[in-house]
Design a protein around this motif. Structure first.
Motif, PDB file in Angstrom:
ATOM      1  N   THR A   1       0.843  -1.195   0.000  1.00  0.00           N
ATOM      2  CA  THR A   1       0.000   0.000   0.000  1.00  0.00           C
ATOM      3  C   THR A   1       0.877   1.243   0.000  1.00  0.00           C
ATOM      4  OG1 THR A   1      -0.070   0.100   2.429  1.00  0.00           O
ATOM      5  CG2 THR A   1      -1.810  -1.153   1.353  1.00  0.00           C
ATOM      6  N   ALA A   2       0.345   2.312  -0.482  1.00  0.00           N
ATOM      7  CA  ALA A   2       0.865   3.674  -0.273  1.00  0.00           C
ATOM      8  C   ALA A   2       2.222   3.964  -0.890  1.00  0.00           C
ATOM      9  CB  ALA A   2       0.929   3.989   1.234  1.00  0.00           C
ATOM     10  N   ALA A   3       2.829   3.036  -1.578  1.00  0.00           N
ATOM     11  CA  ALA A   3       4.176   3.297  -2.099  1.00  0.00           C
ATOM     12  C   ALA A   3       4.463   2.399  -3.289  1.00  0.00           C
ATOM     13  CB  ALA A   3       5.219   3.083  -1.001  1.00  0.00           C
ATOM     14  N   ARG A   4       5.490   2.738  -4.008  1.00  0.00           N
ATOM     15  CA  ARG A   4       6.004   1.951  -5.112  1.00  0.00           C
ATOM     16  C   ARG A   4       7.453   1.592  -4.794  1.00  0.00           C
ATOM     17  NH1 ARG A   4       1.548   1.329  -5.952  1.00  0.00           N
ATOM     18  NH2 ARG A   4       0.282   1.690  -7.806  1.00  0.00           N
ATOM     19  N   PRO A   5       7.968   0.507  -5.347  1.00  0.00           N
ATOM     20  CA  PRO A   5       7.408  -0.296  -6.435  1.00  0.00           C
ATOM     21  C   PRO A   5       6.317  -1.261  -5.983  1.00  0.00           C
ATOM     22  CG  PRO A   5       9.561  -1.148  -5.796  1.00  0.00           C
ATOM     23  CD  PRO A   5       9.353   0.114  -5.016  1.00  0.00           C
ATOM     24  N   SER A   6       5.484  -1.632  -6.936  1.00  0.00           N
ATOM     25  CA  SER A   6       4.469  -2.654  -6.713  1.00  0.00           C
ATOM     26  C   SER A   6       5.123  -4.025  -6.809  1.00  0.00           C
ATOM     27  CB  SER A   6       3.375  -2.537  -7.765  1.00  0.00           C
ATOM     28  OG  SER A   6       3.919  -2.840  -9.049  1.00  0.00           O
ATOM     29  N   VAL A   7       4.386  -5.051  -6.445  1.00  0.00           N
ATOM     30  CA  VAL A   7       4.933  -6.400  -6.538  1.00  0.00           C
ATOM     31  C   VAL A   7       5.210  -6.763  -7.992  1.00  0.00           C
ATOM     32  CG1 VAL A   7       2.673  -7.559  -6.605  1.00  0.00           C
ATOM     33  CG2 VAL A   7       4.681  -8.773  -5.722  1.00  0.00           C
ATOM     34  N   GLU A   8       4.367  -6.293  -8.908  1.00  0.00           N
ATOM     35  CA  GLU A   8       4.600  -6.559 -10.325  1.00  0.00           C
ATOM     36  C   GLU A   8       5.923  -5.943 -10.783  1.00  0.00           C
ATOM     37  OE1 GLU A   8       0.092  -6.194  -9.710  1.00  0.00           O
ATOM     38  OE2 GLU A   8       1.909  -5.123  -9.053  1.00  0.00           O
ATOM     39  N   GLN A   9       6.186  -4.704 -10.360  1.00  0.00           N
ATOM     40  CA  GLN A   9       7.425  -4.031 -10.737  1.00  0.00           C
ATOM     41  C   GLN A   9       8.641  -4.716 -10.127  1.00  0.00           C
ATOM     42  OE1 GLN A   9       6.173  -0.239  -9.214  1.00  0.00           O
ATOM     43  NE2 GLN A   9       5.803   0.611 -11.254  1.00  0.00           N
ATOM     44  N   ALA A  10       8.510  -5.170  -8.890  1.00  0.00           N
ATOM     45  CA  ALA A  10       9.627  -5.840  -8.224  1.00  0.00           C
ATOM     46  C   ALA A  10       9.962  -7.161  -8.901  1.00  0.00           C
ATOM     47  CB  ALA A  10       9.286  -6.067  -6.757  1.00  0.00           C
ATOM     48  N   ILE A  11       8.941  -7.918  -9.287  1.00  0.00           N
ATOM     49  CA  ILE A  11       9.178  -9.185  -9.994  1.00  0.00           C
ATOM     50  C   ILE A  11       9.856  -8.924 -11.332  1.00  0.00           C
ATOM     51  CG2 ILE A  11       8.056 -11.146 -11.120  1.00  0.00           C
ATOM     52  CD1 ILE A  11       5.851 -10.912  -8.935  1.00  0.00           C
ATOM     53  N   SER A  12       9.361  -7.938 -12.052  1.00  0.00           N
ATOM     54  CA  SER A  12       9.934  -7.608 -13.348  1.00  0.00           C
ATOM     55  C   SER A  12      11.407  -7.225 -13.219  1.00  0.00           C
ATOM     56  CB  SER A  12       9.147  -6.457 -13.987  1.00  0.00           C
ATOM     57  OG  SER A  12       9.716  -6.070 -15.214  1.00  0.00           O
ATOM     58  N   SER A  13      11.734  -6.474 -12.177  1.00  0.00           N
ATOM     59  CA  SER A  13      13.126  -6.074 -11.944  1.00  0.00           C
ATOM     60  C   SER A  13      14.026  -7.291 -11.757  1.00  0.00           C
ATOM     61  CB  SER A  13      13.205  -5.163 -10.718  1.00  0.00           C
ATOM     62  OG  SER A  13      14.537  -4.922 -10.328  1.00  0.00           O
ATOM     63  N   LEU A  14      13.546  -8.275 -11.005  1.00  0.00           N
ATOM     64  CA  LEU A  14      14.359  -9.475 -10.778  1.00  0.00           C
ATOM     65  C   LEU A  14      14.497 -10.306 -12.044  1.00  0.00           C
ATOM     66  CD1 LEU A  14      13.117 -10.601  -7.252  1.00  0.00           C
ATOM     67  CD2 LEU A  14      15.272  -9.494  -7.842  1.00  0.00           C
TER      68      LEU A  14
ATOM     69  N   LEU B   1       0.924 -13.601  -8.385  1.00  0.00           N
ATOM     70  CA  LEU B   1       0.604 -14.708  -9.285  1.00  0.00           C
ATOM     71  C   LEU B   1      -0.034 -14.223 -10.582  1.00  0.00           C
ATOM     72  CD1 LEU B   1      -0.717 -17.316  -6.697  1.00  0.00           C
ATOM     73  CD2 LEU B   1       1.421 -17.424  -8.000  1.00  0.00           C
ATOM     74  N   ALA B   2      -0.801 -13.141 -10.491  1.00  0.00           N
ATOM     75  CA  ALA B   2      -1.392 -12.582 -11.708  1.00  0.00           C
ATOM     76  C   ALA B   2      -0.309 -12.026 -12.628  1.00  0.00           C
ATOM     77  CB  ALA B   2      -2.393 -11.489 -11.342  1.00  0.00           C
TER      78      ALA B   2
END
Length: 254
Positions: free
Chosen positions: A171-184, A213-214
């Motif tokens: 919540t309330a901040a970035r990166p999102s989980v999608e962005q973090a996965i993409s970075s890895l 998972l999405a």
């Protein structure tokens, strides 16, 4: 009069998810097992019983002269800085003979990060595998300093491993989980583990898991810290520090 160590009131956030209360109760049981000399009581800020007010009122009714309140919170945000101090201030007005001391939050203690590393290892992640990436997933804050502190935790969490690491916030901040996965993935991670910087499962961890998972059906979700022995050890250390600072003992009628 009998002189004994002051009661330890362990204060958890509270959740509508019954899993959360069960995990916190198990952690408090572990505290009692590690320190059978202490009177350890569980209270919740919201959504679960007993409330902090009820537990403090009971402690006062039993004749104790002091109690140490240990917030079972990972960060020093609103609940630790405003909510709980306000509750304790009102309790002091009701019970002027009861000294209530708020200990430090659990924070980013190395023992808790070791516990989270155990949870990551439980997924089968090998510390020497550079193709396993780890996302440290935290709640997130509107306070930029608080978010930066979460980023710094990855240095300790990843010490002695070859894991590429990233951070995401629920919540309330970035990166999102999608962005973090993409970075890895860009860094070459073939396997991604989401490591929740949470004490217990709940709605936020479920939301993070669904979003992860999405974004990438191949990710693995580690368990939260839960009732790991290190959680009890850190909470007890916060209690001991508060007691030493004031040399507290509590007196109750014989």
């Amino acid at each position: 009069m009998v002189t004994v160590p002051p009661p330890l009131v362990a204060v958890a956030h509270g959740s509508r998810d019954p899993r959360s209360a069960r995990v916190v109760a198990a952690a408090v049981t572990a505290m009692r097992m590690q320190r059978p000399d202490l009177d350890v009581r569980l209270a919740f800020l919201d959504l679960n019983a007993p409330s902090v007010d009820r537990v403090v009122d009971t402690v006062a009714a039993e004749g104790h002269s002091s109690a140490i309140v240990v917030p079972l919170l990972l960060g020093s945000a609103f609940h630790a800085r405003v909510d709980l101090p306000g509750i304790l201030a009102a309790a002091r007005t009701r019970h002027p003979r009861l000294e209530l001391v708020q200990a430090d939050v659990l924070g980013g203690d190395r023992l808790l990060l070791d516990a989270l590393r155990d949870r990551i290892a439980d997924t089968g992640a090998a510390a020497d595998d550079p193709e396993t990436g780890v996302v440290l997933a935290a709640v997130g804050s509107s306070n930029a300093d608080a978010n930066r502190r979460v980023h710094r935790l990855t240095t300790v969490l990843g010490a002695g491993t070859r894991w590429p690491m990233s951070v995401c916030f629920a919540t309330a901040a970035r990166p999102s989980v999608e962005q973090a996965i993409s970075s890895l993935r860009v860094q070459g991670a073939r396997r991604v583990v989401i490591a929740p910087w949470f004490l217990a499962p709940g709605l936020l961890t479920d939301r993070l898991g669904a979003a992860a998972l999405a974004a990438d059906p191949g990710v693995v979700f580690a368990d939260p810290i839960g009732a790991h022995p290190n959680l009890a050890a850190v909470a007890l250390a916060r209690y001991d520090t508060a007691v030493r600072a004031g040399s507290y003992r509590t007196r109750i009628p014989a």
